[in-house]
Design a protein around this motif. Sequence first.
Motif, PDB file in Angstrom:
ATOM      1  N   TRP A 826     -18.157 -16.813  11.191  1.00  0.00           N
ATOM      2  CA  TRP A 826     -18.072 -17.964  12.086  1.00  0.00           C
ATOM      3  C   TRP A 826     -16.836 -17.797  12.972  1.00  0.00           C
ATOM      4  CZ3 TRP A 826     -20.312 -23.283  11.455  1.00  0.00           C
ATOM      5  CH2 TRP A 826     -21.558 -23.231  10.794  1.00  0.00           C
ATOM      6  N   LEU A 827     -17.069 -17.874  14.285  1.00  0.00           N
ATOM      7  CA  LEU A 827     -16.019 -17.677  15.280  1.00  0.00           C
ATOM      8  C   LEU A 827     -15.786 -18.989  16.023  1.00  0.00           C
ATOM      9  CD1 LEU A 827     -14.132 -15.853  16.996  1.00  0.00           C
ATOM     10  CD2 LEU A 827     -16.112 -15.389  18.465  1.00  0.00           C
ATOM     11  N   VAL A 828     -14.531 -19.452  16.027  1.00  0.00           N
ATOM     12  CA  VAL A 828     -14.163 -20.679  16.744  1.00  0.00           C
ATOM     13  C   VAL A 828     -13.099 -20.301  17.766  1.00  0.00           C
ATOM     14  CG1 VAL A 828     -13.361 -23.047  16.575  1.00  0.00           C
ATOM     15  CG2 VAL A 828     -14.636 -22.030  14.672  1.00  0.00           C
ATOM     16  N   GLU A 829     -13.459 -20.348  19.079  1.00  0.00           N
ATOM     17  CA  GLU A 829     -12.567 -19.913  20.165  1.00  0.00           C
ATOM     18  C   GLU A 829     -12.863 -20.778  21.382  1.00  0.00           C
ATOM     19  OE1 GLU A 829     -10.014 -18.691  22.477  1.00  0.00           O
ATOM     20  OE2 GLU A 829     -10.042 -17.321  20.766  1.00  0.00           O
ATOM     21  N   ASP A 830     -11.811 -21.426  21.953  1.00  0.00           N
ATOM     22  CA  ASP A 830     -12.042 -22.340  23.070  1.00  0.00           C
ATOM     23  C   ASP A 830     -12.176 -21.627  24.402  1.00  0.00           C
ATOM     24  OD1 ASP A 830      -9.407 -21.553  23.066  1.00  0.00           O
ATOM     25  OD2 ASP A 830      -8.615 -23.486  23.748  1.00  0.00           O
ATOM     26  N   TRP A 845     -20.708  -4.643  15.329  1.00  0.00           N
ATOM     27  CA  TRP A 845     -20.338  -4.140  14.005  1.00  0.00           C
ATOM     28  C   TRP A 845     -21.339  -4.562  12.934  1.00  0.00           C
ATOM     29  CZ3 TRP A 845     -14.569  -6.002  14.463  1.00  0.00           C
ATOM     30  CH2 TRP A 845     -13.886  -5.158  15.371  1.00  0.00           C
ATOM     31  N   GLY A 846     -22.412  -5.278  13.355  1.00  0.00           N
ATOM     32  CA  GLY A 846     -23.468  -5.641  12.412  1.00  0.00           C
ATOM     33  C   GLY A 846     -23.295  -7.015  11.813  1.00  0.00           C
ATOM     34  N   CYS A 847     -22.365  -7.823  12.338  1.00  0.00           N
ATOM     35  CA  CYS A 847     -22.137  -9.153  11.774  1.00  0.00           C
ATOM     36  C   CYS A 847     -23.120 -10.156  12.375  1.00  0.00           C
ATOM     37  CB  CYS A 847     -20.710  -9.619  12.065  1.00  0.00           C
ATOM     38  SG  CYS A 847     -19.430  -8.552  11.370  1.00  0.00           S
ATOM     39  N   GLU A 848     -23.420 -11.188  11.583  1.00  0.00           N
ATOM     40  CA  GLU A 848     -24.179 -12.328  12.070  1.00  0.00           C
ATOM     41  C   GLU A 848     -23.157 -13.390  12.499  1.00  0.00           C
ATOM     42  OE1 GLU A 848     -27.103 -13.729   9.383  1.00  0.00           O
ATOM     43  OE2 GLU A 848     -27.825 -11.728   8.861  1.00  0.00           O
ATOM     44  N   VAL A 849     -23.085 -13.637  13.809  1.00  0.00           N
ATOM     45  CA  VAL A 849     -22.028 -14.462  14.374  1.00  0.00           C
ATOM     46  C   VAL A 849     -22.536 -15.855  14.710  1.00  0.00           C
ATOM     47  CG1 VAL A 849     -20.303 -14.658  16.197  1.00  0.00           C
ATOM     48  CG2 VAL A 849     -20.952 -12.401  15.332  1.00  0.00           C
ATOM     49  N   VAL A 850     -21.773 -16.860  14.269  1.00  0.00           N
ATOM     50  CA  VAL A 850     -21.986 -18.242  14.685  1.00  0.00           C
ATOM     51  C   VAL A 850     -20.730 -18.650  15.462  1.00  0.00           C
ATOM     52  CG1 VAL A 850     -22.345 -20.619  13.951  1.00  0.00           C
ATOM     53  CG2 VAL A 850     -23.434 -18.744  12.684  1.00  0.00           C
ATOM     54  N   ALA A 851     -20.855 -18.904  16.779  1.00  0.00           N
ATOM     55  CA  ALA A 851     -19.711 -19.163  17.641  1.00  0.00           C
ATOM     56  C   ALA A 851     -19.645 -20.629  18.029  1.00  0.00           C
ATOM     57  CB  ALA A 851     -19.770 -18.286  18.898  1.00  0.00           C
ATOM     58  N   ALA A 852     -18.425 -21.167  18.035  1.00  0.00           N
ATOM     59  CA  ALA A 852     -18.191 -22.551  18.444  1.00  0.00           C
ATOM     60  C   ALA A 852     -16.953 -22.588  19.334  1.00  0.00           C
ATOM     61  CB  ALA A 852     -17.992 -23.455  17.229  1.00  0.00           C
ATOM     62  N   GLY A 853     -16.928 -23.572  20.293  1.00  0.00           N
ATOM     63  CA  GLY A 853     -15.822 -23.659  21.241  1.00  0.00           C
ATOM     64  C   GLY A 853     -14.778 -24.706  20.883  1.00  0.00           C
TER      65      GLY A 853
END
Length: 945
Positions: A826-830, A845-853
Amino acid sequence: MTRLGWVDRLLLAVLLPAFAIALFLHVREGARTGGQQVPVFAVWTGSDSYPVVGGLRHEVGSDTGEFRVGDRVLRVGRVDMRGAWYFVVEAHAYEEAGDAGVVPVEIERDGERRTVELRLVPDPLPFHRVPFLVGAVVVGVAVLLRSRDRRTARLIYAAFVSFALFETPFYGSSIVQTYAYTLLFHLGGPVAIATFIAAVTRIPAEMPESERVSMRWAWIGSLFWIVRIPYFVGAPFPVEWTPTIVRLSDAFMLSTGVTILIQNARAAEPAGRQRMKWLLWGAIAGVLPMALVLGLQSLSPTPELYQQAFRWSAVGAVFLPIGLLMSVTRDSLFDIDRLLSSTATYAVVVGAAAVIGLGAAAPLARGLAAATGLRPDVASVLTIAALVAAAIPVAMRVRPRVEERLFPERAALVRGLQQLLRDLSDCASRDELFDLVEARLRLFLRPAASALLVARRDGLAARDDDAPRLGARSALAQVLESDPTPRTGRELRRLAQALPAAERAVLEEIGAELLLPLRDGRKLAACFALGRKRSGDPFLAAETTLLAALAEKASGELARLRSVEVAESERERAEEARVLMERADESNRSKSRFLAAASHDLRQPLHALGLFVERLVQRHPDDALVAQIESSVGALSTQLDALLDLSRLDAGGVVPRPCEFAVGPELARVAAEHAEAARAKGLALRFDPVDAHVRSDPALLARVLHNLLSNAIRHTQRGEVYLRAIERGDDLAIEVIDTGPGIPADQQRHVFGEFVQLEGASREGLGLGLSIVDRTVRLLGHRLELESVPGEGSVFRVLVPRAAAGVVATPPPAAAASALAGRAVWLVEDEASVRDAMSGLLESWGCEVVAAGSFEEAERLLGGDRVPPQLVIADYALGGERTGLDVIRLVRAQAGSDLPAVIVSGEAAQRSRDAIRESGVPFLPKPVPPARLRALLGELLRDDA
């Protein structure tokens, strides 16, 4: 010596031989019998009757033994006493007693006759009068020979010599000798005292006649004979009162003399007052204690105690002639004001202690004698000494108040000079200092004249006079420059005699009585010439000492002001350069503050660019253009890191966190990270493992070693780079050794400056690496050393304190795992660009990414049907009041475990970094190399598994 007239010669011819004979007989009787005296006196009752015992003679200090007041004295030895006067009884008692000091006396009491022994009492201090007697005569002769006031000189001489004569007892075995002294004592006593009082009224000569005490006070001398009438006839008052009345009259006469002296001193002119101080000192020290003891008879002391007190007080009488002698010959020998105040204080307090303790002295003495086996007279002396000693602490506390009351001008002078010493530090210029010192000296010392001579190129001159008063290299200036002590009294007179006539005339014109030189460094700066004080008092030793301290302080302030003037002159000449330097410094500080504040905004796009380039490399690994882009972005990232690190150091944004840790794994990690760069240049990177522990900040120390290794690899073209650590005393010396071109000796201190690149060196980078190293090492409190030989290479050495024994090594982190495939991150970046770049890199890199701002978006996603997170990557500043740490706590609470997390941020504020450090969450500063991010993520996921 004053020319003597016939009256003077007659006085010398009559009185001096008479005193010499009396003194000889006194000393002989003292050596023979101890100066023994009859302890009782007999009163005449008629020519056809026998004398009766009148009472005890207190000056002898014994009891009446077997005698009682009223006993009729029939025979003394073999001599019938019918019709005898008291001195006849005494004369036969001395003759019959002889050396044995015992004579049989036949008495009649209540109609019954009996024979008793009369024991004469020896004096415990038979020669206690001699110092005073000799001193009085010497002073009388000195005054007669030296004084110009002939009338006063004759009075003083006659008073002192006659007083000494009638106070020189020479009772003896010869009846004629006893009669002679009795006649001298009773007829000469009133004359001596009257003469003494008359002489006192003439002292000092420096006073108006209208203010002088009248000589009519000399009638007091007649009291001497009047109060002794009962010794002869037992009237006009009861005979048992006789000893007390005699001593009280003696005390009254002595006190009258002291009172007249004090009155004359108050009315005298300044010079006379200074002389009177010496006479008062002698009177207080010599007469007051004796007068107090004489007055003790009213308290009915024991005879033994009174005798001892009287003898010891009489010894101090020697100070009276000494005081008079000093007033005639040397009025400024000592600090008479302090001597007088001390004497007055101790005389009054000790006398008061004697009066208060007299009632307890007798029982205390008897108790001491009984307890220790001492003789009663010895116990009495010890008791009196103890009472006097007990009064000394009281006198020490009383003395400042007495001195304040007796000499207010002196106390004001001391306080004023002490305040002046403090005020000198506030002077802002030489002229202000000179004005302050001159004004205060005139105020406190009140000299009749004063002049300030300032050193100029053409000599010593008054400030308001263009013509020099003394030559450019005058003898006076040279003497004062070589020895800057204040000159006064005899020293000043001797100095003036050695000067040329012209310079001596200058001092005479000023009327100088004191010279106070001031120096600026080793050179004479000025000299204060002060005339005699208006009070007439000379400059005393204590005042000269204070003035010397003033001169030393003022000289130091002159040196300080000169340094200020020189510095001011230098500043004026370099004003333009100073302004330019301030502008440059302000510009540099503004740059540092700007870069430190903008660190986050600068790192964000570069971090995103690095992530995009990493994805581009993965898609086109063999494309030369992509490789050049990757190299350029890497160089840009390195240079920006250097600039931002330097700005944070300049802005105080780096706070070390020292701890004790095993340094070996850290060195191994640093060496491993630079191994690839060394191989790419064809260099050998050697590293010696080390098992040691140090106290430092691991992160900052690692950054120092990174910069040193990067610098060594960059500037070394062939050979090797060597990283090692060796013990040196209490330190561990970590060395980076290269075989590069070396650094010339004259350039070694410059290489640690900003943007410095030596001629012929590699132009890679901005030249900030060693500057960052130097500032970081100083921030850590370590030492940095450099050894270099041109053409052979360089050694950079960091000396780090070794840790205390017993530190447990932190196990080195294991190598990062590469198994990121399939992990839910899980990636949290504004920042949208950074979020997109990071998401793409993680997916590559093969990751399953869930991104939030934002925090709120991450909170909504957690409530949906998204895949549960296995790792969280968050920026620190997410806008508003929420941070990446809040996101991590939220995700961990939802997951019910402390799942792995990392903060990736360009935040530069120290408070934010402290919060991240305290949370324990790993932190990577932007821009972060993708390889470092991948290694950390792999390590976190492996540890969690």
